[in-house]
Scaffold this motif. Structure first.
Motif, PDB file in Angstrom:
ATOM      1  N   ASN A  67       0.826  -1.208   0.000  1.00  0.00           N
ATOM      2  CA  ASN A  67       0.000   0.000   0.000  1.00  0.00           C
ATOM      3  C   ASN A  67       0.860   1.257   0.000  1.00  0.00           C
ATOM      4  O   ASN A  67       2.080   1.217   0.169  1.00  0.00           O
ATOM      5  N   GLY A  68       0.187   2.395  -0.171  1.00  0.00           N
ATOM      6  CA  GLY A  68       0.873   3.667  -0.246  1.00  0.00           C
ATOM      7  C   GLY A  68       1.035   4.340   1.107  1.00  0.00           C
ATOM      8  O   GLY A  68       0.852   3.731   2.158  1.00  0.00           O
ATOM      9  N   TRP A 127       2.747  -5.905  -6.457  1.00  0.00           N
ATOM     10  CA  TRP A 127       1.848  -4.802  -6.823  1.00  0.00           C
ATOM     11  C   TRP A 127       2.087  -3.696  -5.797  1.00  0.00           C
ATOM     12  O   TRP A 127       2.039  -3.942  -4.582  1.00  0.00           O
ATOM     13  N   THR A 166       1.343   0.627  -4.908  1.00  0.00           N
ATOM     14  CA  THR A 166       0.704   1.887  -5.271  1.00  0.00           C
ATOM     15  C   THR A 166       1.359   3.043  -4.526  1.00  0.00           C
ATOM     16  O   THR A 166       1.727   2.915  -3.355  1.00  0.00           O
ATOM     17  N   SER A 167       1.539   4.165  -5.224  1.00  0.00           N
ATOM     18  CA  SER A 167       2.095   5.385  -4.649  1.00  0.00           C
ATOM     19  C   SER A 167       3.428   5.093  -3.940  1.00  0.00           C
ATOM     20  O   SER A 167       4.362   4.591  -4.569  1.00  0.00           O
ATOM     21  N   GLY A 191       4.758   1.764  -4.460  1.00  0.00           N
ATOM     22  CA  GLY A 191       5.376   1.534  -5.756  1.00  0.00           C
ATOM     23  C   GLY A 191       6.881   1.661  -5.700  1.00  0.00           C
ATOM     24  O   GLY A 191       7.607   0.896  -6.355  1.00  0.00           O
ATOM     25  N   ASN A 247       1.172   1.228  -9.502  1.00  0.00           N
ATOM     26  CA  ASN A 247       0.080   2.190  -9.585  1.00  0.00           C
ATOM     27  C   ASN A 247       0.617   3.554  -9.187  1.00  0.00           C
ATOM     28  O   ASN A 247       0.944   3.776  -8.029  1.00  0.00           O
ATOM     29  N   PRO A 263       3.439   5.178  -9.130  1.00  0.00           N
ATOM     30  CA  PRO A 263       4.501   4.989  -8.137  1.00  0.00           C
ATOM     31  C   PRO A 263       5.225   6.285  -7.782  1.00  0.00           C
ATOM     32  O   PRO A 263       5.612   7.056  -8.659  1.00  0.00           O
ATOM     33  N   CYS A 299       0.726   1.920 -14.296  1.00  0.00           N
ATOM     34  CA  CYS A 299      -0.557   2.589 -14.487  1.00  0.00           C
ATOM     35  C   CYS A 299      -0.469   4.003 -13.920  1.00  0.00           C
ATOM     36  O   CYS A 299      -0.168   4.181 -12.739  1.00  0.00           O
ATOM     37  N   HIS A 336      -4.563  11.465  -8.960  1.00  0.00           N
ATOM     38  CA  HIS A 336      -3.824  10.427  -8.235  1.00  0.00           C
ATOM     39  C   HIS A 336      -4.743   9.444  -7.529  1.00  0.00           C
ATOM     40  O   HIS A 336      -4.503   8.231  -7.556  1.00  0.00           O
ATOM     41  N   TYR A 370      -8.500   4.694  -7.791  1.00  0.00           N
ATOM     42  CA  TYR A 370      -9.002   3.793  -6.752  1.00  0.00           C
ATOM     43  C   TYR A 370     -10.526   3.730  -6.699  1.00  0.00           C
ATOM     44  O   TYR A 370     -11.078   3.003  -5.868  1.00  0.00           O
ATOM     45  N   GLN A 376      -5.227  -4.789 -14.930  1.00  0.00           N
ATOM     46  CA  GLN A 376      -4.187  -5.400 -14.109  1.00  0.00           C
ATOM     47  C   GLN A 376      -4.421  -6.902 -13.941  1.00  0.00           C
ATOM     48  O   GLN A 376      -3.470  -7.693 -13.982  1.00  0.00           O
TER      49      GLN A 376
END
Length: 307
Positions: free
Chosen positions: A38-39, A111, A113-114, A117, A136, A138, A249, A281, A285, A297
């Motif tokens: 997660n981010g 995987w 995200t943010s 990433g 996602n 990144p 992405c 951004h 989601y 994905q």
């Protein structure tokens, strides 16, 4: 397809971390698995379940987890985001996935995200066993890869305001680091709030963070300010070392990260594919954009992880 959700735990450098495995309910089947990072400030009850459910419905297992200091995982002080520690947690989560019965250890993907990433890029570059990678939006580099100009224009803020806000945030970070060295409780900044007091301040994000607070009970709107003194920086040559197929992405109106910076780095990966979606951004989601991103994905993972 029926989906099984199995709560798990694993240790990362001695700290107990919580995880959930989403898997298709197919007894005896050996499934590929994607480990999800997660981010910034993210907990495994925010964003990740929606993607994990789509992947499980496509016949893939998905492992979500909480970094130490956040959510259901252990670690004191609470709400501490440490890049080195989070990357160690991700490595431990990958090993958990590879050791699980019902998971093909040679078909484990990443995987992220943010902020997650940037973690995924580092681990994928050092681990040739990673079978596929999805990024996602990144946040590869918090300085060179940020989108400061777009954020300032969105906020209609002048350079003087930007300097004032930056100075306040850095002062809070230095104060928090000093408190940590003395064993005192952290000096927190809000994840979303007013300029000079929070990491995200765009008024258009208010409804997004209200939804997070309402739907993700373990998420908290605060993070120890010292994070600003240890933000991720991209190391040249990293993308070139990712041997696995890579899907990036991006959001075409992202003001949090520079899509141009990410594209330039991703172009150096041997097997990279970049897709751009409408919105900002956090729009990837939610809603129709999320549905398209998740479908793309899942298709990418099935193409590279299933025989």
């Amino acid at each position: 397809m029926d989906i099984q959700r199995t709560p798990l735990t694993f240790r990362s450098e001695g700290v107990l971390c919580a995880a959930t495995l989403f898997a298709p309910a197919a007894p005896g089947a050996q499934a590929p698995c994607v480990v999800m990072a997660n981010g910034f400030s993210g907990t495994m009850d925010w964003i990740l379940p929606s993607f994990a459910e789509r992947f499980a419905a496509a016949g893939l297992a998905a492992l979500t987890f909480d970094y130490r200091h956040l959510g259901e995982s252990e670690g004191e002080p609470r709400q501490l985001v440490d890049v080195r520690k989070q990357r160690a947690d991700l490595r431990a989560a990958v090993e958990l996935a590879r050791s699980r019965p019902g998971i093909r250890p040679d078909r484990v993907a990443l995987w992220g995200t943010s902020l997650g990433g940037s973690h995924v890029v580092e681990i994928a570059a050092e681990d040739p066993r990673v079978a596929a990678v999805i990024l996602n939006m990144p946040a590869l580099d918090a300085l060179a890869g940020s989108n400061v100009t777009a954020k300032r224009e969105r906020a209609r803020a002048g350079r003087a305001t930007l300097v004032w806000v930056t100075a306040r945030l850095l002062a809070a970070a230095v104060s928090d680091a000093a408190r940590g060295a003395l064993g005192r409780p952290p000096r927190y900044l809000a994840v979303y709030g007013a300029p000079g007091e929070a990491f995200f301040t765009d008024p258009e994000l208010a409804s997004r963070f209200e939804r997070v607070a309402a739907e993700s009970p373990t998420w908290q709107n605060r993070v120890a300010a010292r994070f600003l003194l240890g933000v991720p920086r991209y190391r040249e040559g990293t993308m070139e070392r990712i041997a696995a197929p890579l899907l990036v992405c991006l959001a075409e109106s992202d003001v949090e990260i520079s899509a141009a910076f990410v594209k330039e780095k991703a172009a150096r990966a041997p097997r990279a594919e970049v897709r751009t979606y409408p919105g900002g951004h956090f729009d990837l989601y939610h809603g129709d954009v999320f549905e398209q991103v998740a479908a793309d994905q899942a298709e990418f993972l099935r193409a590279h992880l299933t025989p």
